[in-house]
Scaffold this motif. Structure first.
Motif, PDB file in Angstrom:
ATOM      1  N   LEU A 370       0.564  -1.629  -0.039  1.00 41.21           N
ATOM      2  CA  LEU A 370       0.189  -0.342  -0.050  1.00 41.21           C
ATOM      3  C   LEU A 370       1.065   1.394  -0.625  1.00 41.21           C
ATOM      4  CD1 LEU A 370      -2.437   1.578   0.573  1.00 41.21           C
ATOM      5  CD2 LEU A 370      -1.992   1.335   2.935  1.00 41.21           C
ATOM      6  N   LYS A 371       0.572   2.043  -1.388  1.00 33.42           N
ATOM      7  CA  LYS A 371       1.301   3.579  -0.826  1.00 33.42           C
ATOM      8  C   LYS A 371       0.549   4.551   0.337  1.00 33.42           C
ATOM      9  CE  LYS A 371       3.321   3.462  -4.989  1.00 33.42           C
ATOM     10  NZ  LYS A 371       3.738   3.944  -6.869  1.00 33.42           N
ATOM     11  N   PRO A 372       0.611   5.188   0.849  1.00 32.31           N
ATOM     12  CA  PRO A 372      -0.151   6.413   1.565  1.00 32.31           C
ATOM     13  C   PRO A 372      -0.926   7.357   0.702  1.00 32.31           C
ATOM     14  CG  PRO A 372       2.371   6.978   2.091  1.00 32.31           C
ATOM     15  CD  PRO A 372       2.238   5.661   0.947  1.00 32.31           C
ATOM     16  N   PHE A 373      -2.251   7.149   2.010  1.00 32.20           N
ATOM     17  CA  PHE A 373      -3.017   7.999   0.778  1.00 32.20           C
ATOM     18  C   PHE A 373      -4.088   9.381   1.951  1.00 32.20           C
ATOM     19  CE2 PHE A 373      -5.386   4.132   1.712  1.00 32.20           C
ATOM     20  CZ  PHE A 373      -6.286   4.414   2.062  1.00 32.20           C
ATOM     21  N   ASP A 374      -4.256   9.976   1.664  1.00 28.31           N
ATOM     22  CA  ASP A 374      -4.920  10.846   2.667  1.00 28.31           C
ATOM     23  C   ASP A 374      -6.873  10.366   2.355  1.00 28.31           C
ATOM     24  OD1 ASP A 374      -2.911  12.047   3.934  1.00 28.31           O
ATOM     25  OD2 ASP A 374      -3.193  13.597   2.317  1.00 28.31           O
ATOM     26  N   ILE A 375      -7.222  10.463   4.074  1.00 21.90           N
ATOM     27  CA  ILE A 375      -8.542   9.701   4.347  1.00 21.90           C
ATOM     28  C   ILE A 375      -9.335  11.657   4.282  1.00 21.90           C
ATOM     29  CG2 ILE A 375      -8.414   7.556   4.059  1.00 21.90           C
ATOM     30  CD1 ILE A 375      -9.299   7.732   7.285  1.00 21.90           C
ATOM     31  N   ASP A 376     -10.873  11.865   3.371  1.00 16.35           N
ATOM     32  CA  ASP A 376     -11.598  12.780   4.898  1.00 16.35           C
ATOM     33  C   ASP A 376     -13.332  11.828   5.218  1.00 16.35           C
ATOM     34  OD1 ASP A 376      -9.756  14.102   3.844  1.00 16.35           O
ATOM     35  OD2 ASP A 376     -10.282  15.531   2.856  1.00 16.35           O
ATOM     36  N   VAL A 377     -13.222  11.287   6.418  1.00 18.62           N
ATOM     37  CA  VAL A 377     -14.786  11.358   6.373  1.00 18.62           C
ATOM     38  C   VAL A 377     -15.633  12.545   7.809  1.00 18.62           C
ATOM     39  CG1 VAL A 377     -15.541   9.976   7.951  1.00 18.62           C
ATOM     40  CG2 VAL A 377     -13.484   9.657   6.740  1.00 18.62           C
ATOM     41  N   ASP A 378     -16.594  12.401   7.083  1.00 20.12           N
ATOM     42  CA  ASP A 378     -17.392  13.289   7.242  1.00 20.12           C
ATOM     43  C   ASP A 378     -18.431  12.721   8.755  1.00 20.12           C
ATOM     44  OD1 ASP A 378     -19.409  15.072   7.616  1.00 20.12           O
ATOM     45  OD2 ASP A 378     -20.643  14.961   6.019  1.00 20.12           O
ATOM     46  N   VAL A 379     -17.787  13.668   9.301  1.00 18.89           N
ATOM     47  CA  VAL A 379     -18.564  12.811  10.763  1.00 18.89           C
ATOM     48  C   VAL A 379     -19.882  14.129  11.470  1.00 18.89           C
ATOM     49  CG1 VAL A 379     -16.545  12.042  12.165  1.00 18.89           C
ATOM     50  CG2 VAL A 379     -16.517  14.906  12.239  1.00 18.89           C
ATOM     51  N   THR A 380     -20.131  14.578  10.722  1.00 17.43           N
ATOM     52  CA  THR A 380     -21.069  15.781  11.063  1.00 17.43           C
ATOM     53  C   THR A 380     -22.066  15.449  11.698  1.00 17.43           C
ATOM     54  OG1 THR A 380     -20.922  17.503   9.135  1.00 17.43           O
ATOM     55  CG2 THR A 380     -22.755  17.547  10.531  1.00 17.43           C
ATOM     56  N   GLY A 381     -22.437  15.654  13.543  1.00 21.90           N
ATOM     57  CA  GLY A 381     -23.728  15.114  13.739  1.00 21.90           C
ATOM     58  C   GLY A 381     -23.340  13.883  14.786  1.00 21.90           C
ATOM     59  N   VAL A 382     -21.809  13.461  14.007  1.00 17.61           N
ATOM     60  CA  VAL A 382     -21.067  12.826  14.782  1.00 17.61           C
ATOM     61  C   VAL A 382     -20.907  12.790  16.759  1.00 17.61           C
ATOM     62  CG1 VAL A 382     -19.425  10.840  15.338  1.00 17.61           C
ATOM     63  CG2 VAL A 382     -20.533  11.269  13.271  1.00 17.61           C
ATOM     64  N   THR A 383     -21.864  11.655  17.266  1.00 14.53           N
ATOM     65  CA  THR A 383     -21.133  11.988  19.304  1.00 14.53           C
ATOM     66  C   THR A 383     -20.162  10.899  19.558  1.00 14.53           C
ATOM     67  OG1 THR A 383     -23.397  12.684  19.787  1.00 14.53           O
ATOM     68  CG2 THR A 383     -21.975  11.906  21.186  1.00 14.53           C
ATOM     69  N   ASP A 384     -19.955   9.795  19.034  1.00 17.14           N
ATOM     70  CA  ASP A 384     -18.843   8.562  19.730  1.00 17.14           C
ATOM     71  C   ASP A 384     -18.628   8.769  18.548  1.00 17.14           C
ATOM     72  OD1 ASP A 384     -19.974   8.520  22.096  1.00 17.14           O
ATOM     73  OD2 ASP A 384     -21.489   7.458  22.039  1.00 17.14           O
ATOM     74  N   LEU A 385     -17.356   8.708  18.081  1.00 14.35           N
ATOM     75  CA  LEU A 385     -16.397   8.867  17.216  1.00 14.35           C
ATOM     76  C   LEU A 385     -15.951   7.102  17.084  1.00 14.35           C
ATOM     77  CD1 LEU A 385     -15.218   9.043  13.936  1.00 14.35           C
ATOM     78  CD2 LEU A 385     -13.688  10.460  15.329  1.00 14.35           C
ATOM     79  N   LYS A 386     -15.657   5.869  16.745  1.00  9.45           N
ATOM     80  CA  LYS A 386     -15.122   5.102  17.103  1.00  9.45           C
ATOM     81  C   LYS A 386     -13.952   4.638  15.612  1.00  9.45           C
ATOM     82  CE  LYS A 386     -15.293   0.421  18.013  1.00  9.45           C
ATOM     83  NZ  LYS A 386     -16.099  -1.349  17.652  1.00  9.45           N
ATOM     84  N   ILE A 387     -12.358   4.378  16.302  1.00 15.27           N
ATOM     85  CA  ILE A 387     -12.035   4.163  15.397  1.00 15.27           C
ATOM     86  C   ILE A 387     -10.989   2.401  15.421  1.00 15.27           C
ATOM     87  CG2 ILE A 387      -9.178   4.048  14.233  1.00 15.27           C
ATOM     88  CD1 ILE A 387      -9.352   7.571  15.364  1.00 15.27           C
ATOM     89  N   GLU A 388     -11.297   1.740  14.603  1.00 15.44           N
ATOM     90  CA  GLU A 388     -11.312   0.450  14.990  1.00 15.44           C
ATOM     91  C   GLU A 388     -10.031   0.244  13.497  1.00 15.44           C
ATOM     92  OE1 GLU A 388     -14.370  -3.252  15.625  1.00 15.44           O
ATOM     93  OE2 GLU A 388     -13.451  -3.281  13.385  1.00 15.44           O
ATOM     94  N   MET A 389      -8.847  -1.244  14.479  1.00 15.95           N
ATOM     95  CA  MET A 389      -8.378  -1.105  13.315  1.00 15.95           C
ATOM     96  C   MET A 389      -7.732  -2.776  13.817  1.00 15.95           C
ATOM     97  SD  MET A 389      -5.226   1.535  14.258  1.00 15.95           S
ATOM     98  CE  MET A 389      -3.855   1.924  12.416  1.00 15.95           C
ATOM     99  N   GLU A 390      -7.395  -3.540  12.645  1.00 17.95           N
ATOM    100  CA  GLU A 390      -7.790  -4.886  12.610  1.00 17.95           C
ATOM    101  C   GLU A 390      -6.386  -5.877  11.531  1.00 17.95           C
ATOM    102  OE1 GLU A 390     -10.240  -9.083  12.341  1.00 17.95           O
ATOM    103  OE2 GLU A 390     -11.159  -7.006  11.940  1.00 17.95           O
ATOM    104  N   THR A 391      -5.477  -6.853  11.693  1.00 17.38           N
ATOM    105  CA  THR A 391      -4.493  -7.230  10.818  1.00 17.38           C
ATOM    106  C   THR A 391      -4.723  -9.166  10.729  1.00 17.38           C
ATOM    107  OG1 THR A 391      -2.467  -7.189  10.371  1.00 17.38           O
ATOM    108  CG2 THR A 391      -2.786  -6.596  12.998  1.00 17.38           C
TER     109      THR A 391
END
Length: 410
Positions: A370-391
């Motif tokens: 994988l080559k590095p890339f940027d992400i933009d995620v719309d979180v308008t109106g979000v209260t609980d933001l969860k970041i999940e990573m799995e391998t």
């Protein structure tokens, strides 16, 4: 001795006696002017009035010193004399040069004898104030005639109420004040017309220091300051065309706050624009974690030799962090990359971003190539933001770097 010569000698003697008598009476009368009663103090007072300080000192030390009653009487004479000098200055009967000469005589006598005058300092200060009052009056008139109304007001304001020129000073002061206010208002208006509100405010503040209670100046300053603050806010709003311009708007507000740091309108506007500053998710408090949560690398390099200040990686096969972002943001930004320490290029990893339990963004086929890339995620109106990573392998890592939240909606 013939008769004519005798008569001549008698006449001469009589003349001498009359002359001495006249001098004594004159000295006595002068001494009486300062309230002296005893003969020696009358002579002392007379010498003081004639500015003969050396003779006054000699007489005091020879005839008065050591006698408590005479010392007290002499001290009273000095007090009376200083009070008379003050009154004569204020009435205009005694000019500055004469008053200073008299005070110099008194000072020499006072310092070269043991005479004790309890309020000597206060009396001399009163004379100095009287002299200053006369100087201020004359100076104020001259400045007014020269059109220097600001300094004229300052000088005329120093004239004492007990000064004989006080009534005229008040009349001149009123005229000078009116002219000064008109001049300042005119200069302030010219500066305001050029949008130089701070110069106008400075002119008005200087004038108010000279005439503190002038309603015209106070009203003009209040209007000037309000218009300045309104312009600062208007300029900031004009620059803030979209959320990316928050720094430009902040700079304008900060410049205004340097002049008015306690202004509520500017403070509120500063807080408003500050809300658009990107916030590092790494600085937020974690609400919940799963399976040990996500760990953070500092200054980690990816497989393309890019270095990131901070980046999440997974502590175990599957980990997550949840943050309470209280519906305050619109965009979640980050960079997805593979760290150069990762092993197992055939393995896969995934990253999923949840908002209040819903999947907002995911990538499940992250590989070692994988080559590095940027992400933009719309979180308008979000209260609980969860970041999940799995391998698939504990030796294969994936990074979520430079993670920020930003408000974008105006």
């Amino acid at each position: 001795m013939n008769g004519k010569k005798f008569i001549s000698l008698v006449s001469l003697a009589l003349s001498v006696v009359l002359c001495l008598s006249s001098c004594m009476v004159g000295g006595s009368q002068k001494g009486n002017a300062l309230g002296a009663k005893s003969t020696d103090v009358k002579r002392f007072a007379s010498l003081l009035l004639d500015n003969e300080y050396a003779n006054a000192v000699e007489l005091y030390n020879a005839k008065i010193a050591g006698n408590t009653e005479l010392e007290a009487e002499a001290a009273t004479c000095i007090e009376t004399y200083l009070s008379q000098i003050e009154a004569q200055v204020l009435s205009g009967e005694c000019d500055q040069a004469s008053a200073k000469a008299k005070c110099a005589t008194v000072e020499k006598v006072y310092s070269q004898t043991g005479c004790t005058v309890d309020n000597y300092g206060e009396l001399t200060e009163s004379v100095d104030r009287a002299l200053a009052s006369k100087v201020a009056y004359k100076s104020g008139i001259s400045l007014m005639e020269a059109g220097n109304y600001a300094d004229a007001v300052a000088e005329l304001s120093k004239v004492l109420p007990e000064d004989s020129d006080y009534a005229d000073a008040c009349e001149k002061l009123e005229t000078a004040s009116e002219n000064y206010v008109q001049d300042v208002i005119k200069q302030a208006d010219e500066s305001i017309a050029e949008d130089n509100y701070m110069k106008a405010a400075s002119l008005l503040k200087d004038a108010i220091r000279i005439i503190p209670d002038d309603a015209t100046l106070l009203a003009k300053l209040n209007t000037c300051e309000k218009n300045y603050i309104a312009k600062v806010i208007s300029d900031a709003d004009a620059v803030f065309t979209d959320y990316t311009k928050y720094e430009d708007a902040l700079r304008i507000i900060q410049a205004g706050m340097q002049n008015y740091p306690d202004n509520d309108e500017l403070s509120l506007k500063y807080e408003y624009y500050l809300e658009y500053t990107p916030v590092s998710v790494f600085d937020l408090n974690t609400f919940t974690v799963e399976r040990g949560g996500l760990d953070v690398y500092d200054n980690i390099t990816d497989n393309m030799q890019n270095t990131y200040e901070k980046a999440y990686y997974h502590r175990s096969i599957k980990s997550s962090n949840t943050y309470d972002i209280m519906k305050e943001y619109n965009i979640f930004r980050a960079t997805v990359a593979i760290p150069n320490i990762s092993q197992g290029s055939e393995s896969n990893a995934s990253i999923i971003i949840y908002g209040d339990g819903k999947v907002l963004w995911k990538k499940t086929d992250i590989s070692g190539s994988l080559k590095p890339f940027d992400i933009d995620v719309d979180v308008t109106g979000v209260t609980d933001l969860k970041i999940e990573m799995e391998t698939e392998s504990i030796f294969f890592y994936v990074l979520l770097a430079d993670v920020t939240l930003q408000k974008t909606a105006k």
